[in-house]
Design an enzyme around this catalytic site. Structure first.
Site, mmCIF file in Angstrom:
data_model
loop_
_atom_site.group_PDB
_atom_site.id
_atom_site.type_symbol
_atom_site.label_atom_id
_atom_site.label_comp_id
_atom_site.label_asym_id
_atom_site.label_seq_id
_atom_site.Cartn_x
_atom_site.Cartn_y
_atom_site.Cartn_z
ATOM 1 C CB SER A 7 -0.890 0.016 1.241
ATOM 2 O OG SER A 7 -1.419 1.325 1.406
ATOM 3 C CG HIS A 32 -3.779 -1.776 -1.736
ATOM 4 N ND1 HIS A 32 -4.856 -2.568 -2.094
ATOM 5 C CD2 HIS A 32 -4.214 -0.994 -0.719
ATOM 6 C CE1 HIS A 32 -5.887 -2.276 -1.320
ATOM 7 N NE2 HIS A 32 -5.527 -1.328 -0.478
ATOM 8 C CG ASP A 34 -5.090 2.093 0.880
ATOM 9 O OD1 ASP A 34 -6.040 1.306 0.703
ATOM 10 O OD2 ASP A 34 -4.006 1.748 1.379
ATOM 11 C CG MET A 36 -8.293 6.898 2.352
ATOM 12 S SD MET A 36 -7.472 6.929 3.942
ATOM 13 C CE MET A 36 -6.646 5.346 3.925
ATOM 14 C CG HIS A 65 -9.214 -0.118 -0.648
ATOM 15 N ND1 HIS A 65 -8.601 -0.313 0.579
ATOM 16 C CD2 HIS A 65 -10.557 -0.206 -0.414
ATOM 17 C CE1 HIS A 65 -9.523 -0.501 1.497
ATOM 18 N NE2 HIS A 65 -10.719 -0.433 0.930
ATOM 19 C CG MET A 67 -11.238 2.841 1.949
ATOM 20 S SD MET A 67 -9.705 2.832 2.890
ATOM 21 C CE MET A 67 -8.551 2.988 1.537
ATOM 22 C CG MET A 136 -11.469 -2.876 4.969
ATOM 23 S SD MET A 136 -9.918 -2.523 4.124
ATOM 24 C CE MET A 136 -8.982 -1.686 5.406
ATOM 25 C CG ASP A 172 -6.092 -3.002 3.098
ATOM 26 O OD1 ASP A 172 -5.072 -2.673 3.715
ATOM 27 O OD2 ASP A 172 -6.689 -2.244 2.303
ATOM 28 N N GLY A 194 1.268 -2.005 4.237
ATOM 29 C CA GLY A 194 1.928 -0.708 4.148
ATOM 30 C C GLY A 194 3.111 -0.675 5.086
HETATM 31 C C1 DX5 Z 1 -6.319 1.371 5.618
HETATM 32 C C2 DX5 Z 1 -5.766 1.013 4.243
HETATM 33 C C3 DX5 Z 1 -4.661 0.014 4.266
HETATM 34 C C4 DX5 Z 1 -3.507 0.418 5.086
HETATM 35 C C5 DX5 Z 1 -2.635 -0.757 5.405
HETATM 36 O O1 DX5 Z 1 -7.411 2.190 5.465
HETATM 37 O O2 DX5 Z 1 -6.783 0.487 3.421
HETATM 38 O O3 DX5 Z 1 -4.254 -0.341 2.963
HETATM 39 O O4 DX5 Z 1 -2.735 1.385 4.447
HETATM 40 O O5 DX5 Z 1 -1.611 -0.265 6.173
HETATM 41 P P1 DX5 Z 1 -0.864 -1.117 7.287
HETATM 42 O O6 DX5 Z 1 -0.217 -2.255 6.558
HETATM 43 O O7 DX5 Z 1 0.089 -0.152 7.852
HETATM 44 O O8 DX5 Z 1 -1.912 -1.579 8.250
HETATM 45 ZN ZN ZN Z 2 -6.463 -0.564 1.233
#
Ligand code: DX5
Ligand code: ZN
Length: 211
Positions: A7, A32, A34, A36, A65, A67, A136, A172, A194
């Site tokens: 990520s 990946h 993310d 948001m 992804h 969100m 998640m 994730d 991540g």
């Molecule tokens: C959270 C994201 C994840 C996150 C994972 O909202 O969707 O992809 O970045 O990060 P780590 O691996 O640090 O939990």
């Molecule tokens: Zn994600």
């Protein structure tokens, strides 16, 4: 063989192109991304313009992804930006079946993500339209959170629900070598990470450890 999807939420945002190249060279299987919106989740990250600017840095699939509260209006922009997989949240879609059809009409692979409190039963009638389920294992919004153990049961339940279909089970949040092993044992075949990938800047070593 489990696939690793780093990520870029944990990347250096001032050098995203370089970071993506480095992840590619380190053996990542997917990138990946993310997205948001500061509404569905309490954080803001990348728009389609950023994704488009990053497209030329790797040939690896972009695993986007979303969100966001209203994915339908954004899907065409992320298609144009070069996404390969678009995953929407079940909790954000009024007409999930229709949204998945739209993603397929653009020729992309479609995923559905479930927050930790969401039951997998909402997938039952859209299985034929799914390429991927993204479970998640933290509440979405931020990297670096702890893995929620109850999601192991959901991974197994989703795996069972998807039996007979060609659907990836992706997990994730809070993935490290310990939680990765539990997720794969429960049925996951793609792991998003991540913090664990970017730790100490040793991307290749970290990805190999997860694998
Ligand atoms: C959270 C994201 C994840 C996150 C994972 O909202 O969707 O992809 O970045 O990060 P780590 O691996 O640090 O939990
Ligand atoms: Zn994600």
């Amino acid at each position: 063989m489990v696939k690793i999807a780093p990520s870029i939420l944990s990347a250096d945002f001032a050098n995203l192109g370089k970071e993506i190249k480095a992840l590619d060279q380190a053996g990542a299987d997917l990138i990946h991304i993310d997205v948001m919106d500061g509404n569905f989740v309490p954080n803001l990250t990348f728009g389609a313009g950023v994704v488009k600017a990053l497209r030329s840095y790797t040939k690896l699939p972009f695993d986007v992804h979303l969100m966001v509260k209203n994915p339908d209006i954004l899907i065409p922009m992320f298609v144009e930006a070069g996404a390969d997989i678009i995953t929407v949240h079940a909790e954000a879609c009024k007409h999930l079946d229709k949204t998945l059809s739209t993603i397929h009409e653009y020729g992309l692979r479609a995923g559905v993500s479930l927050n930790p409190s969401t039951d997998e039963s909402c997938l039952k009638y859209v299985l034929e339209k799914l390429d991927l389920v993204l479970i998640m294992s933290v509440n979405p919004g931020f990297g670096g959170q702890s893995f929620i153990e109850s999601q192991l049961q959901k991974i197994a339940a989703v795996k069972a629900l998807c039996a007979g279909y060609d659907i990836h089970v992706e997990v994730d949040g809070g993935i490290n070598p310990m939680t990765a092993a539990k997720c794969v044992a429960a049925g996951a075949d793609i792991l998003v990470a991540g913090t664990a990938v970017f730790a100490g800047g040793e991307y290749q070593k970290n990805i190999n450890n997860l694998r």
